[in-house]
Design an enzyme around this catalytic site. Sequence first.
Site, PDB file in Angstrom:
ATOM      1  N   ASP A  96       4.974 -21.646   8.597  1.00 59.24           N
ATOM      2  CA  ASP A  96       5.851 -20.487   8.765  1.00 59.24           C
ATOM      3  C   ASP A  96       5.551 -19.845  10.123  1.00 59.24           C
ATOM      4  O   ASP A  96       4.825 -20.415  10.946  1.00 59.24           O
ATOM      5  CB  ASP A  96       5.673 -19.501   7.605  1.00 59.24           C
ATOM      6  CG  ASP A  96       4.286 -18.889   7.581  1.00 59.24           C
ATOM      7  OD1 ASP A  96       3.452 -19.219   8.463  1.00 59.24           O
ATOM      8  OD2 ASP A  96       4.018 -18.075   6.703  1.00 59.24           O
ATOM      9  N   LYS A 127      10.062 -25.765   5.648  1.00 59.83           N
ATOM     10  CA  LYS A 127       9.048 -24.764   5.293  1.00 59.83           C
ATOM     11  C   LYS A 127       9.021 -24.550   3.779  1.00 59.83           C
ATOM     12  O   LYS A 127       7.970 -24.625   3.150  1.00 59.83           O
ATOM     13  CB  LYS A 127       9.341 -23.441   6.015  1.00 59.83           C
ATOM     14  CG  LYS A 127       8.319 -22.366   5.728  1.00 59.83           C
ATOM     15  CD  LYS A 127       8.705 -21.036   6.338  1.00 59.83           C
ATOM     16  CE  LYS A 127       9.699 -20.316   5.459  1.00 59.83           C
ATOM     17  NZ  LYS A 127       9.954 -18.931   5.845  1.00 59.83           N
TER      18      LYS A 127
END
Length: 233
Positions: free
Chosen positions: A159, A141
């Site tokens: 996310d 991420k």
Amino acid sequence: MISSPMMRTTSTKTNRRNWDETFQAITEAIGRGFSAGINRIAAETEIPDPFRVLISTVISLRTKDDVTFAASQRLFNVAATPIEILDLDPSEIAGLIYPAGFYRNKSNQIRRIAEILLEDHGGAVPASLLELTALPGVGRKTANLVLSVGFGIDAICVDIHVHRISNRLGWVETTTPEQTEFALMEILPKRYWIPINEWLVGFGQQICTPRSPKCSICPLLGACPRTGVAHSR
Ligand code: SF4
């Protein structure tokens, strides 16, 4: 009524138009001036600085956008390069980024990242997923956010908002953010890989919220299977 991009697939042209319509509806719903945390920080410099993006993303873990923004500004006003970070001891860094969550752990992590960048990368942030994810505490991420926002490289930062909303809308059927990233790479036109994170963060904060999504005012309601949504307003 907007057609979901997953309720397709009669032609490539139709798919393209539906993605365009979907994201147009999302950006209109969240407001065109909306900017999420890390993008706000990247906009602080004339050209996005991958080091600032990396460090502010570390600070952002389990921390609200406004706190991340203020903490990052305090830190970068004092130290905005790996060398300058190493001039600070961990307690000074912790004091600057407080009250970000886990600020003591993050201060050690930030210092270690600065050390590795200087030792192994000449003080620069590497523009590669493999090298970024080798840094302490940096997962896909964070690495994808650095690549996309910091370097302008096509990468999808998934996310919790991107993962949740992509599943609710039926774009993907996945159980982990990593699976969502790979599934989106299969179906999403590349021109949306960079902005999808900021748009869905805003959409997830304002409308398709984790609990009690505001489906009654959502512009995508007519095309959304609302997968996994138990109750809605
Ligand atoms: Fe989210 Fe509800 Fe909109 Fe679907 S209709 S995208 S579940 S807010």
